[in-house]
Each structure stands twice: as structure tokens, then as C-alpha cells.
Design an enzyme around this catalytic site. Structure first.
Site, PDB file in Angstrom:
ATOM      1  N   ASN A  28       0.849  -1.183   0.000  1.00  0.00           N
ATOM      2  CA  ASN A  28       0.000   0.000   0.000  1.00  0.00           C
ATOM      3  C   ASN A  28       0.895   1.247   0.000  1.00  0.00           C
ATOM      4  O   ASN A  28       0.812   2.122   0.862  1.00  0.00           O
ATOM      5  CB  ASN A  28      -0.963   0.003   1.197  1.00  0.00           C
ATOM      6  CG  ASN A  28      -2.074   1.014   1.008  1.00  0.00           C
ATOM      7  OD1 ASN A  28      -2.272   1.898   1.823  1.00  0.00           O
ATOM      8  ND2 ASN A  28      -2.785   0.927  -0.094  1.00  0.00           N
ATOM      9  N   LEU A  29       1.756   1.251  -0.994  1.00  0.00           N
ATOM     10  CA  LEU A  29       2.844   2.237  -1.026  1.00  0.00           C
ATOM     11  C   LEU A  29       2.323   3.657  -1.276  1.00  0.00           C
ATOM     12  O   LEU A  29       1.365   3.858  -2.006  1.00  0.00           O
ATOM     13  CB  LEU A  29       3.856   1.838  -2.106  1.00  0.00           C
ATOM     14  CG  LEU A  29       4.405   0.417  -1.966  1.00  0.00           C
ATOM     15  CD1 LEU A  29       5.366   0.099  -3.103  1.00  0.00           C
ATOM     16  CD2 LEU A  29       5.114   0.219  -0.616  1.00  0.00           C
ATOM     17  N   HIS A  30       2.983   4.622  -0.627  1.00  0.00           N
ATOM     18  CA  HIS A  30       2.620   6.033  -0.774  1.00  0.00           C
ATOM     19  C   HIS A  30       3.892   6.869  -0.830  1.00  0.00           C
ATOM     20  O   HIS A  30       5.005   6.314  -0.832  1.00  0.00           O
ATOM     21  CB  HIS A  30       1.681   6.469   0.363  1.00  0.00           C
ATOM     22  CG  HIS A  30       2.190   6.102   1.740  1.00  0.00           C
ATOM     23  ND1 HIS A  30       3.339   6.638   2.274  1.00  0.00           N
ATOM     24  CD2 HIS A  30       1.723   5.238   2.672  1.00  0.00           C
ATOM     25  CE1 HIS A  30       3.535   6.134   3.481  1.00  0.00           C
ATOM     26  NE2 HIS A  30       2.569   5.258   3.745  1.00  0.00           N
ATOM     27  N   GLY A  32       5.510   8.378   1.288  1.00  0.00           N
ATOM     28  CA  GLY A  32       6.471   8.074   2.357  1.00  0.00           C
ATOM     29  C   GLY A  32       7.447   6.991   1.900  1.00  0.00           C
ATOM     30  O   GLY A  32       8.657   7.095   2.100  1.00  0.00           O
ATOM     31  N   HIS A  33       6.910   5.951   1.245  1.00  0.00           N
ATOM     32  CA  HIS A  33       7.775   4.866   0.754  1.00  0.00           C
ATOM     33  C   HIS A  33       8.658   5.369  -0.392  1.00  0.00           C
ATOM     34  O   HIS A  33       9.820   4.990  -0.489  1.00  0.00           O
ATOM     35  CB  HIS A  33       6.930   3.684   0.255  1.00  0.00           C
ATOM     36  CG  HIS A  33       6.085   3.057   1.328  1.00  0.00           C
ATOM     37  ND1 HIS A  33       4.730   3.247   1.421  1.00  0.00           N
ATOM     38  CD2 HIS A  33       6.422   2.248   2.368  1.00  0.00           C
ATOM     39  CE1 HIS A  33       4.247   2.585   2.446  1.00  0.00           C
ATOM     40  NE2 HIS A  33       5.253   1.970   3.055  1.00  0.00           N
ATOM     41  N   LYS A 144      10.961   7.333  10.414  1.00  0.00           N
ATOM     42  CA  LYS A 144      10.902   7.727  11.831  1.00  0.00           C
ATOM     43  C   LYS A 144       9.473   7.804  12.367  1.00  0.00           C
ATOM     44  O   LYS A 144       9.268   8.010  13.549  1.00  0.00           O
ATOM     45  CB  LYS A 144      11.541   9.107  11.999  1.00  0.00           C
ATOM     46  CG  LYS A 144      13.039   9.069  12.121  1.00  0.00           C
ATOM     47  CD  LYS A 144      13.543  10.420  12.533  1.00  0.00           C
ATOM     48  CE  LYS A 144      14.981  10.360  12.969  1.00  0.00           C
ATOM     49  NZ  LYS A 144      15.430  11.646  13.489  1.00  0.00           N
ATOM     50  N   ASP A 146       7.437   5.419  12.657  1.00  0.00           N
ATOM     51  CA  ASP A 146       7.344   4.278  13.577  1.00  0.00           C
ATOM     52  C   ASP A 146       8.567   4.321  14.491  1.00  0.00           C
ATOM     53  O   ASP A 146       9.501   3.530  14.353  1.00  0.00           O
ATOM     54  CB  ASP A 146       7.281   2.977  12.780  1.00  0.00           C
ATOM     55  CG  ASP A 146       6.009   2.908  11.951  1.00  0.00           C
ATOM     56  OD1 ASP A 146       4.925   2.846  12.546  1.00  0.00           O
ATOM     57  OD2 ASP A 146       6.100   2.969  10.713  1.00  0.00           O
ATOM     58  N   SER A 181       0.539   7.417   6.093  1.00  0.00           N
ATOM     59  CA  SER A 181       0.433   6.061   6.601  1.00  0.00           C
ATOM     60  C   SER A 181      -0.562   5.310   5.723  1.00  0.00           C
ATOM     61  O   SER A 181      -1.519   5.910   5.212  1.00  0.00           O
ATOM     62  CB  SER A 181      -0.090   6.103   8.045  1.00  0.00           C
ATOM     63  OG  SER A 181      -0.674   4.878   8.376  1.00  0.00           O
ATOM     64  N   ARG A 183      -2.676   3.414   6.718  1.00  0.00           N
ATOM     65  CA  ARG A 183      -3.971   3.418   7.411  1.00  0.00           C
ATOM     66  C   ARG A 183      -4.802   4.661   7.091  1.00  0.00           C
ATOM     67  O   ARG A 183      -6.009   4.665   7.319  1.00  0.00           O
ATOM     68  CB  ARG A 183      -3.775   3.315   8.915  1.00  0.00           C
ATOM     69  CG  ARG A 183      -3.307   1.939   9.352  1.00  0.00           C
ATOM     70  CD  ARG A 183      -2.972   1.931  10.819  1.00  0.00           C
ATOM     71  NE  ARG A 183      -2.190   0.770  11.163  1.00  0.00           N
ATOM     72  CZ  ARG A 183      -2.688  -0.368  11.626  1.00  0.00           C
ATOM     73  NH1 ARG A 183      -3.965  -0.485  11.829  1.00  0.00           N
ATOM     74  NH2 ARG A 183      -1.892  -1.376  11.907  1.00  0.00           N
TER      75      ARG A 183
HETATM   76  O1  PAF Z   1       6.685  -0.664   9.223  1.00  0.00           O
HETATM   77  C1  PAF Z   1       6.250  -1.634   8.574  1.00  0.00           C
HETATM   78  O2  PAF Z   1       5.636  -1.464   7.498  1.00  0.00           O
HETATM   79  C2  PAF Z   1       6.422  -3.037   9.113  1.00  0.00           C
HETATM   80  O3  PAF Z   1       6.344  -3.051  10.498  1.00  0.00           O
HETATM   81  C3  PAF Z   1       7.725  -3.692   8.636  1.00  0.00           C
HETATM   82  C4  PAF Z   1       8.950  -2.955   9.148  1.00  0.00           C
HETATM   83  C5  PAF Z   1       7.739  -3.752   7.108  1.00  0.00           C
HETATM   84  C6  PAF Z   1       7.790  -5.140   9.177  1.00  0.00           C
HETATM   85  O4  PAF Z   1       6.726  -5.909   8.730  1.00  0.00           O
END
Ligand code: PAF
Length: 279
Positions: A28-30, A32-33, A144, A146, A181, A183
């Protein structure tokens, strides 16, 4: 970009590759990724991005089932980036053998997010350990946002004597400052504009403490405001950046961390700040 699903095939493709940088994700890339990929490119051309929705880090079946799965869109997005390999394994492949984590989880993994999500960080470190063993990267990059996850991964790498450099990437925010996120996709447009309350309270709390307010009072004030704004609070706390323990009056490098439910969706955010030494 190569798309690889089997760990055996991955191992063949990784032979001879140097300076591998790993970006572990749950898809579910955005934006941030994408920013993690941009950071990774500064370090190496051999960028491996994994997409694996890790069931053992979810606390409820409902949360796991409602996690957004958007592989086709993710692949389209990644095709325009510098990722060399997308690793998208099955659960059986990742957890086939020797997948038990032999690392003793630190006490701090039971606090903050770990308090309301028992076993969550063990699940995260278990999959990270599996990915590190399979891919043997020289670098791995994490956001950061998380904060506690990043801290625990750094601690795990250090205490397990792994020669992997962990790269920390800043939180990417939307124009209204909401931390990006996966979510967020579960929130309505109206909820998104209200969910920004968490970041606002983190900011207010940090500046009050910088101006001399007692930590307890600043936290309490933030929690009251969040409750008024419709939040169900999980935690809202100021901790030390260095080890996430509760600060003493001598600690200057701090982080305000918050987590809660807005419209039943769990969101987290944090802000690092420093108390001027003269306070
Ligand atoms: O932050 C996440 O998306 C997950 O916790 C991770 C680091 C890919 C581990 O499943």
C-alpha cells in the site's frame, strides 16, 4: 524491476550484488515509501523492496484483514522508481524454517505501542530477522514515523552484532501535516482533516515543555484536547530519544509520542525536540 516471490529465486538473483539496501514494507505504497527509495538511491543502486503483510505483527484478525492490499498499484508505482527487485514472498516461504526469533525482547517493547499491542514488536523483529538472513543487506532503511519500531530494530542490530547500517528517514507528511500512513486510506476526507489533531497536540506539547511547562501537565493538556477532538487515546507521552525511557530533569533530547484511534482507525505520530540547556 524484477518481481520475485520465492526466496530461493531471490538468493540466486542476489549472488554477487554488493551494497544491497533493503526497504521492508507491507505494501500500500505512498509518498512516504517513495521518499525511502529516494534516500536509498543516494546510497546504492542495488535497492530491494519487500512487500509482505506480516500476520504475526497484527494483534487482531480484523486489523490484519482490513489492512489495505494493493499489489497491482504498488507494482505500477514501483515501475517508475529505482527499485531493482521487488520481493513479494508468501507466508509459507518467509516462515518455512528456523523462523523463531532467538533474540530476547527488551522491556521497552512492552511499553508505548507494545503495551496495547502485545507481541507486535516480536512479530516485527521476527520478520526483519528473516528478511535480513535471506537478503543479507548492507543497509536497511526505516521511517521515523514508527519511532519505537525504528529504535527496537537499531537495538536488535546492535545487540545481535549484525553488520547492517540502519538508515533513518524523516516522516513524510501531507500538505495539512498528517503523517503519511497506509492506514490513512481507511479514513474519510472529513476524518483526515480532523486526524491532524494528534500532530497539533504533539507540537503544542513539545513547545510547552521547551518553554518550561512540567512534562506531566503538558501531556495531560494534550490528552484532554485529543479527547475533546474525538480521539480515543492509546498513549501520549514524552520520552527520551536515546532509549525511550521516561525522562529525568537532566534529559534534554526528548520525543513526544502519541497513538490513538480516530474513527476506529489506529494512528501514531511523534515529534523529536530538545530542551535548551539553559532552561
Ligand atoms: O513498518 C512496517 O511497514 C512493518 O512493520 C515492517 C517494518 C515492514 C515489518 O513488517
Amino acid at each position: 524491476m524484477k518481481i520475485i516471490k520465492l526466496s530461493l529465486e531471490l538468493e540466486k538473483n542476489l549472488k554477487g550484488l554488493e551494497d544491497i539496501i533493503l526497504i521492508p514494507t507491507m505494501g500500500n505504497l505512498h509518498e512516504g515509501h517513495i521518499s525511502l527509495i529516494t534516500e536509498a538511491k543516494k546510497i546504492s543502486n542495488n535497492i530491494i523492496l519487500s512487500i509482505f503483510i506480516n500476520p504475526i505483527q497484527f494483534n487482531s484478525k480484523n486489523d490484519l484483514e482490513s489492512y489495505p492490499r494493493t499489489l497491482d498499484n504498488d507494482i505500477n508505482l514501483l515501475n517508475n522508481t529505482d527499485v531493482s527487485i521487488l520481493f513479494n514472498p508468501s507466508e509459507e516461504d518467509i516462515y518455512q524454517k528456523n523462523s523463531k526469533l532467538s533474540y530476547k525482547m527488551p522491556m521497552i517493547s512492552n511499553e508505548l505501542c507494545g503495551k496495547s499491542r502485545p507481541g507486535h514488536f516480536k512479530g516485527v523483529l521476527t520478520v526483519i530477522d528473516r528478511l535480513f538472513k535471506l537478503i543479507k543487506p548492507s543497509y536497511a532503511i526505516f521511517g521515523k514515523k514508527d519511532y519505537q519500531q525504528l529504535y527496537l530494530i537499531k537495538k536488535f542490530v546492535l545487540e545481535s552484532n549484525l553488520s547492517i547500517k540502519i538508515i533513518e528517514a524523516p516522516t513524510i507528511r501531507s500538505t495539512n501535516n498528517l503523517a503519511l500512513s497506509s492506514r490513512n486510506n481507511l479514513l474519510s476526507t472529513k476524518d483526515i482533516s480532523n486526524a491532524i489533531g494528534l500532530y497539533k497536540q504533539l507540537q503544542i506539547c513539545a513547545s510547552s515543555v521547551i518553554s518550561g511547562e512540567k512534562i506531566y501537565d503538558a501531556e495531560l493538556n494534550a490528552k484532554e484536547n485529543l479527547l475533546k477532538g474525538g480521539w480515543e487515546i492509546d498513549y501520549f507521552e514524552i520520552r527520551r530519544q536515546a532509549d525511550l525511557k521516561k525522562p529525568t530533569c537532566n534529559d534534554l533530547k526528548l520525543v513526544a509520542l502519541g497513538a490513538g484511534y480516530f474513527s476506529k482507525i489506529r494512528l501514531i505520530d511523534n515529534i523529536e525536540f530538545c530542551i535548551p540547556a539553559t532552561n
